[in-house]
Design an enzyme around this catalytic site. Structure first.
Site, PDB file in Angstrom:
ATOM      1  N   GLU A  60       1.026  -1.144   0.173  1.00 62.71           N
ATOM      2  CA  GLU A  60       0.054   0.053  -0.023  1.00 62.71           C
ATOM      3  C   GLU A  60       0.690   1.270  -0.043  1.00 62.71           C
ATOM      4  OE1 GLU A  60      -2.293   1.797  -0.044  1.00 62.71           O
ATOM      5  OE2 GLU A  60      -4.338   0.904   0.264  1.00 62.71           O
ATOM      6  N   ASN A 157      -5.798   6.489   6.965  1.00 60.86           N
ATOM      7  CA  ASN A 157      -5.718   5.616   5.750  1.00 60.86           C
ATOM      8  C   ASN A 157      -4.871   6.154   4.880  1.00 60.86           C
ATOM      9  OD1 ASN A 157      -6.447   4.348   3.205  1.00 60.86           O
ATOM     10  ND2 ASN A 157      -7.287   2.654   4.709  1.00 60.86           N
ATOM     11  N   ASN A 212     -11.219   6.578   1.717  1.00 62.19           N
ATOM     12  CA  ASN A 212     -10.017   5.767   1.367  1.00 62.19           C
ATOM     13  C   ASN A 212      -9.060   6.481   0.811  1.00 62.19           C
ATOM     14  OD1 ASN A 212      -7.863   3.759   0.781  1.00 62.19           O
ATOM     15  ND2 ASN A 212      -9.789   2.185   1.129  1.00 62.19           N
ATOM     16  N   ASP A 267      -9.442   2.878  -4.212  1.00 58.08           N
ATOM     17  CA  ASP A 267      -8.818   2.979  -2.836  1.00 58.08           C
ATOM     18  C   ASP A 267      -7.966   4.124  -3.253  1.00 58.08           C
ATOM     19  OD1 ASP A 267      -6.706   2.406  -1.051  1.00 58.08           O
ATOM     20  OD2 ASP A 267      -7.133   0.102  -1.483  1.00 58.08           O
TER      21      ASP A 267
END
Length: 335
Positions: A60, A157, A212, A267
């Site tokens: 990520e 996040n 997100n 995302d």
């Protein structure tokens, strides 16, 4: 039943994949789908989705570090930040990363997620396990924000840094041990926030169900927020005012109809210097014009988390267990 973020994004993958960190990698994965001739100006004809490393649990939050010409990204479940550099390959840059507590972490996603560099080149990170936003200065961890209205964040996040120094970030509960149902959860919503340069925190919106990834247009007049909700898999654009405040949002992309047909949900994202949006979502990395027309798809074949532009002519991509790149004719926004 608690559903982890990775399980939701993969849509059908029932367990975390664990393979050797330094496993031999395939040359490329997936394919590049050219949905409109306009994509040919952005991606060379011979580009492929090149795999640079694999074996990660859930990669990520990539960021390019121009000072050293290398990329960093989060591997969330093992609580690490990884480093990749041309000619040197992959190595562990930081461990632990997003959870620094002494007690064992009982959840599945303790690590950092989104990473960014501020104007001074300091690494700034969203920490799941520690539930805060931090920057690293001379090797020390400095907490920038950990509460709104006296209550702890869920698990920051992703983030994007405005030229003013303000930071816009999202706060779903994916890093909490029991996710939405965690007894330690203090916020009544999954917010999008603005950390102002004076240290105060404003709530941008509480209407997003699973906010997100975030991004800014080149002129910094638009804030993009992705929502990884299978029931409303969208990207919303919000007008940004001169004082940094945010207006009412409108849906830029709705991929709900694709959920379950291909892997992934909205995302992370990267915006190039000409305003095109490279957003992860159902199928891989979706490429949109500033007007919202999809002109391409980097079809990774995996649940794809995030992407960022390097200063070397590549888009770097985190896709499940893979760390990849694609040669492009465009660059990221220079700050």
């Amino acid at each position: 039943m608690s559903v982890t973020r990775r399980t939701v994004l993969a849509l059908g993958m029932l367990a975390l994949v664990s393979t050797p960190l330094f496993a031999e990698t395939p040359k490329s994965i997936g394919k590049i789908e050219r949905l409109d001739p306009a994509i040919n100006k952005l991606i060379p004809a011979d580009s492929v989705i090149e795999v640079l490393a694999d074996g990660f649990d859930w990669s990520e939050g990539p960021v390019w570090v121009p000072q050293g010409e290398y990329a960093l990204f989060s591997d969330i479940p093992p609580n690490r930040i990884m480093k990749w550099k041309e000619g040197e390959g992959i190595s562990i840059f930081m461990e632990p990363s997003g959870y620094t507590g002494k007690a064992p972490f009982t959840g599945k996603e303790p690590g950092t997620n989104g990473l960014a560099l501020n104007a001074k080149g300091e690494l700034t990170a969203c920490c799941h396990g520690d539930r805060n936003l931090v920057k690293f200065v001379d090797g020390k961890r400095v907490v920038l924000a950990d509460k709104y209205d006296g209550k702890r964040f869920n698990s920051p996040n992703d983030l994007v840094i405005h030229s003013s120094g303000d930071i816009y970030f999202t706060d779903p509960p994916y890093g909490l041990p029991k996710n939405f149902d965690d007894p330690g959860r203090e916020q009544d919503w999954c917010g999008v926030y603005r950390l102002k340069k004076d240290g105060t925190v404003d709530l941008v919106t509480s209407k997003q169900t699973r906010p997100n990834g975030v991004g800014l247009s080149p002129d910094e007049k638009t804030l993009y927020v992705a929502q990884s909700d299978p029931q409303a898999a969208t990207i919303t654009r919000y007008p940004l005012n001169a004082d940094g405040s945010v207006g009412e949002g409108t849906v830029f992309y709705d991929g709900t109809s694709q959920v379950g047909k291909v892997k992934g949900l909205p995302d992370g994202m990267a915006v190039d210097a000409t305003g095109n949006i490279w957003a992860t979502g159902p199928g891989g990395v979706l490429v949109f014009t500033p007007e919202g027309k999809q002109i391409g798809l980097l079809n990774t074949g995996e649940a794809t988390a995030n992407c960022t532009f390097g200063a070397d002519g590549y888009l770097y991509i985190t896709a499940d267990m893979y760390f990849c790149r694609v040669k492009t004719n465009v660059s990221g926004i220079k700050k």
